[in-house]
Design an enzyme around this catalytic site. Structure first.
Site, PDB file in Angstrom:
ATOM      1  N   HIS A  81      36.032  26.003  -3.492  1.00 19.42           N
ATOM      2  CA  HIS A  81      35.937  25.086  -4.386  1.00 19.42           C
ATOM      3  C   HIS A  81      35.556  25.382  -5.573  1.00 19.42           C
ATOM      4  CE1 HIS A  81      35.309  20.437  -6.289  1.00 19.42           C
ATOM      5  NE2 HIS A  81      36.063  20.836  -4.686  1.00 19.42           N
ATOM      6  N   ASP A  94      37.684  18.318   2.248  1.00 19.08           N
ATOM      7  CA  ASP A  94      39.218  18.242   2.677  1.00 19.08           C
ATOM      8  C   ASP A  94      38.817  19.184   4.579  1.00 19.08           C
ATOM      9  OD1 ASP A  94      41.090  17.300   1.530  1.00 19.08           O
ATOM     10  OD2 ASP A  94      40.728  18.413   0.277  1.00 19.08           O
TER      11      ASP A  94
HETATM   12  N1  COA Z   1      40.962  30.639   1.131  1.00 21.41           N
HETATM   13  C1  COA Z   1      40.863  32.454   1.021  1.00 21.41           C
HETATM   14  N2  COA Z   1      40.334  32.768  -0.657  1.00 21.41           N
HETATM   15  C2  COA Z   1      40.603  31.875  -1.247  1.00 21.41           C
HETATM   16  C3  COA Z   1      40.189  30.402  -0.977  1.00 21.41           C
HETATM   17  C4  COA Z   1      40.443  30.329   0.815  1.00 21.41           C
HETATM   18  N3  COA Z   1      39.961  28.461   0.851  1.00 21.41           N
HETATM   19  N4  COA Z   1      39.656  29.668  -2.015  1.00 21.41           N
HETATM   20  C5  COA Z   1      39.643  30.592  -2.895  1.00 21.41           C
HETATM   21  N5  COA Z   1      40.148  32.456  -2.148  1.00 21.41           N
HETATM   22  C6  COA Z   1      39.706  33.916  -3.286  1.00 21.41           C
HETATM   23  C7  COA Z   1      41.343  33.178  -4.041  1.00 21.41           C
HETATM   24  O1  COA Z   1      42.227  33.906  -2.876  1.00 21.41           O
HETATM   25  C8  COA Z   1      40.427  34.265  -5.196  1.00 21.41           C
HETATM   26  O2  COA Z   1      40.730  35.579  -4.510  1.00 21.41           O
HETATM   27  P1  COA Z   1      40.870  36.891  -5.527  1.00 21.41           P
HETATM   28  O3  COA Z   1      40.302  36.711  -6.313  1.00 21.41           O
HETATM   29  O4  COA Z   1      40.357  38.545  -4.165  1.00 21.41           O
HETATM   30  O5  COA Z   1      42.407  36.280  -6.282  1.00 21.41           O
HETATM   31  C9  COA Z   1      39.766  33.917  -5.298  1.00 21.41           C
HETATM   32  O6  COA Z   1      38.940  33.223  -3.907  1.00 21.41           O
HETATM   33  C10 COA Z   1      39.541  33.345  -5.779  1.00 21.41           C
HETATM   34  O7  COA Z   1      39.858  31.767  -6.131  1.00 21.41           O
HETATM   35  P2  COA Z   1      40.771  30.736  -7.006  1.00 21.41           P
HETATM   36  O8  COA Z   1      42.161  29.735  -6.859  1.00 21.41           O
HETATM   37  O9  COA Z   1      41.298  31.411  -8.351  1.00 21.41           O
HETATM   38  O10 COA Z   1      39.380  29.491  -7.118  1.00 21.41           O
HETATM   39  P3  COA Z   1      39.623  28.160  -7.993  1.00 21.41           P
HETATM   40  O11 COA Z   1      38.021  27.967  -8.421  1.00 21.41           O
HETATM   41  O12 COA Z   1      40.422  28.037  -8.351  1.00 21.41           O
HETATM   42  O13 COA Z   1      39.338  27.928  -6.369  1.00 21.41           O
HETATM   43  C11 COA Z   1      40.576  25.999  -4.661  1.00 21.41           C
HETATM   44  C12 COA Z   1      39.442  26.635  -5.921  1.00 21.41           C
HETATM   45  C13 COA Z   1      39.980  24.878  -4.755  1.00 21.41           C
HETATM   46  C14 COA Z   1      41.831  26.018  -5.354  1.00 21.41           C
HETATM   47  C15 COA Z   1      40.874  27.179  -3.506  1.00 21.41           C
HETATM   48  O14 COA Z   1      39.565  27.361  -3.491  1.00 21.41           O
HETATM   49  C16 COA Z   1      41.888  26.474  -2.340  1.00 21.41           C
HETATM   50  O15 COA Z   1      42.561  27.348  -2.930  1.00 21.41           O
HETATM   51  N6  COA Z   1      41.356  25.940  -1.437  1.00 21.41           N
HETATM   52  C17 COA Z   1      42.125  25.923  -0.407  1.00 21.41           C
HETATM   53  C18 COA Z   1      42.394  24.937  -1.347  1.00 21.41           C
HETATM   54  C19 COA Z   1      41.949  23.270  -0.725  1.00 21.41           C
HETATM   55  O16 COA Z   1      40.794  23.336   0.104  1.00 21.41           O
HETATM   56  N7  COA Z   1      41.229  22.172  -1.833  1.00 21.41           N
HETATM   57  C20 COA Z   1      40.929  21.320  -1.957  1.00 21.41           C
HETATM   58  C21 COA Z   1      39.796  21.036  -3.010  1.00 21.41           C
HETATM   59  S1  COA Z   1      38.945  19.958  -2.233  1.00 21.41           S
END
Ligand code: COA
Length: 379
Positions: A265, A316
């Protein structure tokens, strides 16, 4: 906030940037606390109803009995969507994505609401009531239309959650499932400046009307990194197929740097308090239907992601298997999110109109300068 002349590298995705003052909801990402207008989400999920939460988000306080009854009556009187909109939905390609259908049909509602235009509170609330009442009707209608069935007329004796399940499935929901859906709507109602809510505030900030702002919110919610994640979680569970396959599947996904849907998140660094409720419901539905596979697989993924990445499930993750066992089609999970989030979107839109300032940030320009135009045949 970072100024235009400073580097924005530290604020990619506007993480940590405070872009509005709001009294609607607050997320404490470190402690895993979510509040709506001062009330803890656990307290509301335990004791409240979705309609009561709608009142709370719009008015900043819990309703008195007569106020709740009045709001419920106004919402229920508006359940039926305009026949013109339903007729046009019947012309849509049957394989259209439900979120695309919802976005387009919500935009169309605008034409048939003579009272819901204008950014003053009275007219904006009228639009908010119609949207809160009719989004569920549109979602359920599309399920019927795409299966060559006639939409089921709403039942004004039922609350939003129960009426939605009735229109979607064609039969009255059992009490436990109706309550689970009601709590799911409470849990999804608001989440501060998430992507879709921020979108609605940006649109409302131009003094565009409620329908325009909500249409934009639906577009933002559809993406798999936002509301679209619940559908993606269930697709993932179906793809993995078996409890025994979970560990290898997760290892492989992580090795390929693929994200595990429903995990992680942008704000929570600990358990998302909404996941606590949905985990419980996923288990309850598994026990009720005698099909624990999806819950057990989810638990295994949750454990693997905590052990390997220190990441927790979000809202989710467990809603997916809960809805699946309620016989809700996979691609309708995100529209259900919208049936709930309309309350938070409209709460924020009302707040934005009430103290409006056009939202217009700056970009850090990283392109070239001083280039001279070259005629096309000299390039
Ligand atoms: N699975 C695997 N790795 C994940 C991950 C996941 N669900 N979510 C984040 N990471 C990793 C990223 O690959 C990244 O790794 P790196 O630093 O080695 O490149 C790191 O964690 C940071 O990810 P990032 O997407 O930049 O962080 P964020 O704060 O923007 O993430 C989300 C928030 C929600 C976008 C992200 O966790 C995600 O895409 N989750 C899956 C989609 C989801 O469930 N969305 C609903 C949100 S309520």
């Amino acid at each position: 906030m970072t100024t235009a002349t400073e580097s924005t590298a530290a604020t990619a995705g506007l993480r940590g940037v405070v872009a509005a003052q709001s009294s609607i909801g607050d997320v404490n990402g470190e402690q895993g606390i979510l509040i709506y207008q001062g009330y803890d989400i656990h307290d509301l999920a335990e004791h409240s109803t979705f309609e009561e939460v709608v009142f709370l988000l719009w008015n900043g306080r819990l309703p008195k009995k007569d106020e709740l009854e009045e709001l419920q009556t106004r919402i229920r009187r508006n359940y039926a969507a305009p026949t013109e909109v339903i007729a046009l939905m019947k012309q849509f390609p049957k394989d259209s994505e439900p979120m695309d259908v919802l976005r387009t049909s919500v935009s169309m509602l605008d034409f048939y609401d003579s009272q819901g235009h204008g950014t003053d509170r009275e007219h904006a609330v009228k639009a908010a009531i119609k949207l809160t009442a009719q989004i569920g009707t549109l979602v359920a209608a599309w399920e019927r239309i795409r299966n060559d069935k006639e939409p089921i007329a709403p039942d004004q004796s039922l609350g939003i959650a129960e009426n939605f399940l009735y229109m979607l499935r064609g039969e009255q929901a059992e009490a436990d499932e109706a309550r689970m859906m009601d709590v799911a709507l409470i849990l999804h109602a608001d989440h501060e400046l998430n992507a879709s809510t921020f979108t609605t505030r940006v649109i409302a900030g131009t003094l565009a009307d409620v329908y325009g702002a909500v249409t934009g919110g639906i577009a933002a919610l559809a993406g798999p990194l936002h509301g679209g994640a619940n559908t993606a979680v269930m697709k993932m569970l179906v793809e993995i197929g078996d409890e025994e396959a979970v560990d290898a599947w997760v290892d492989n996904a992580l090795a390929e740097k693929r994200k595990i849907m429903g995990i992680g998140h942008a704000v929570y660094k600990t358990e998302d308090p909404r996941a606590t409720w949905l985990r419980k419901y996923s288990k309850m539905m598994g026990e009720k239907k005698g099909e624990m596979k999806w819950f057990n697989m989810s638990q295994k993924i949750e454990k693997a992601m905590l052990d390997k990445k220190g990441m927790y499930p979000n809202v989710d993750f467990y809603s997916a298997s809960t809805y699946y066992l309620m016989d809700i089609p996979l691609d309708q999970y995100t529209p259900i999110f919208a049936i709930s989030r309309i309350s938070g979107w409209t709460g924020h839109i009302l707040e934005q109109y009430g103290n409006n300032k056009l939202i217009r940030p700056r970009a850090e320009y990283i392109g070239e300068r001083d280039l001279k135009y070259t005629p096309i045949d000299e390039r």
